[in-house]
Motif scaffolding. Structure first.
Motif, PDB file in Angstrom:
ATOM      1  N   LEU A  24      38.871  38.858  34.211  1.00  0.00           N
ATOM      2  CA  LEU A  24      40.006  38.480  35.048  1.00  0.00           C
ATOM      3  C   LEU A  24      41.090  39.542  34.954  1.00  0.00           C
ATOM      4  O   LEU A  24      41.238  40.197  33.926  1.00  0.00           O
ATOM      5  N   CYS A  25      41.857  39.706  36.000  1.00  0.00           N
ATOM      6  CA  CYS A  25      42.921  40.692  36.037  1.00  0.00           C
ATOM      7  C   CYS A  25      44.228  40.010  36.425  1.00  0.00           C
ATOM      8  O   CYS A  25      44.259  39.229  37.373  1.00  0.00           O
TER       9      CYS A  25
ATOM     10  N   SER B  54      35.787  41.899  39.462  1.00  0.00           N
ATOM     11  CA  SER B  54      34.703  42.503  40.235  1.00  0.00           C
ATOM     12  C   SER B  54      34.845  42.288  41.737  1.00  0.00           C
ATOM     13  O   SER B  54      34.451  43.138  42.520  1.00  0.00           O
ATOM     14  N   THR B  55      35.422  41.172  42.165  1.00  0.00           N
ATOM     15  CA  THR B  55      35.492  40.875  43.598  1.00  0.00           C
ATOM     16  C   THR B  55      36.907  40.896  44.156  1.00  0.00           C
ATOM     17  O   THR B  55      37.098  41.024  45.350  1.00  0.00           O
TER      18      THR B  55
ATOM     19  N   MET C 122      40.776  39.239  29.812  1.00  0.00           N
ATOM     20  CA  MET C 122      41.912  39.425  30.704  1.00  0.00           C
ATOM     21  C   MET C 122      42.339  40.882  30.659  1.00  0.00           C
ATOM     22  O   MET C 122      42.628  41.422  29.601  1.00  0.00           O
ATOM     23  N   PHE C 123      42.376  41.512  31.819  1.00  0.00           N
ATOM     24  CA  PHE C 123      42.825  42.891  31.949  1.00  0.00           C
ATOM     25  C   PHE C 123      44.259  42.876  32.458  1.00  0.00           C
ATOM     26  O   PHE C 123      44.566  42.197  33.444  1.00  0.00           O
ATOM     27  N   THR C 124      45.131  43.602  31.787  1.00  0.00           N
ATOM     28  CA  THR C 124      46.524  43.694  32.204  1.00  0.00           C
ATOM     29  C   THR C 124      46.954  45.147  32.199  1.00  0.00           C
ATOM     30  O   THR C 124      46.313  45.985  31.578  1.00  0.00           O
TER      31      THR C 124
END
Length: 170
Positions: free
Chosen positions: A42-43, A79-80, A129-131
């Motif tokens: 998730l981002c 990814s989407t 989680m990407f931040t």
């Protein structure tokens, strides 16, 4: 348009612009979460919605492509790009409604978005989680570890707790 008619029928009294826009964005958010189960990555980031109407929380920046806009914080599948959670920016009203008031706002925003996801998927674990540097902090990493998921992001060494985080990693 059907949705706005439904809102007006539910409450015959006058509604402020904030309530109308907020109700619409809350409705969209509930549909994002209801119809889609996100993958592991998730981002968390900011997004804008082009808007030139009259609301108190509209932002203006002449240097941006979208000068007049409503700012929203989003959580998307990496990814989407599918949105699985949004949080509208209403100024201080937004920060007052977030969870864990003792933490900085930049930590509370990703935690709030993730807690909205956990309401739909109770017991979910192992998400990544990407931040980017605005959100990434040692306090956020601690809180995320308590929830049994992972944080990946860029940190700045000149951030208040960035040096402490680097010492622990070495």
């Amino acid at each position: 348009m059907l949705y706005l008619d439904t809102i007006r029928r539910q409450d015959a009294g006058p509604r402020t612009r904030l309530q109308l826009v907020g109700s619409f964005l809350d409705y969209k958010n509930s549909k994002f979460v209801h119809y889609f189960t996100p993958r592991r990555e998730l981002c968390v980031d900011e997004s804008t919605i082009k808007f030139k109407g009259r609301v108190s929380f509209i932002t203006y920046n002449p240097k941006k492509l979208t000068e007049w806009r409503i700012l929203v914080y989003t959580m998307a599948v990496s990814s989407t790009g599918y949105l699985c959670g949004i949080l509208s920016y209403y100024g201080s009203l937004t920060t007052d409604s977030l969870i864990k008031r003792d933490l900085p706002v930049t930590t509370r925003i990703p935690l709030h978005l993730y807690s909205m996801l956990l309401e739909k998927l109770p017991g979910a674990q192992g998400h990544h989680m990407f931040t980017y540097r605005y959100y990434t902090s040692y306090k956020l990493a601690e809180e995320i570890l308590k929830l049994k998921y992972h944080l990946k992001g860029t940190i700045l060494t000149n951030k208040q707790d960035g040096c402490h985080m680097l010492e622990q990693l070495e």
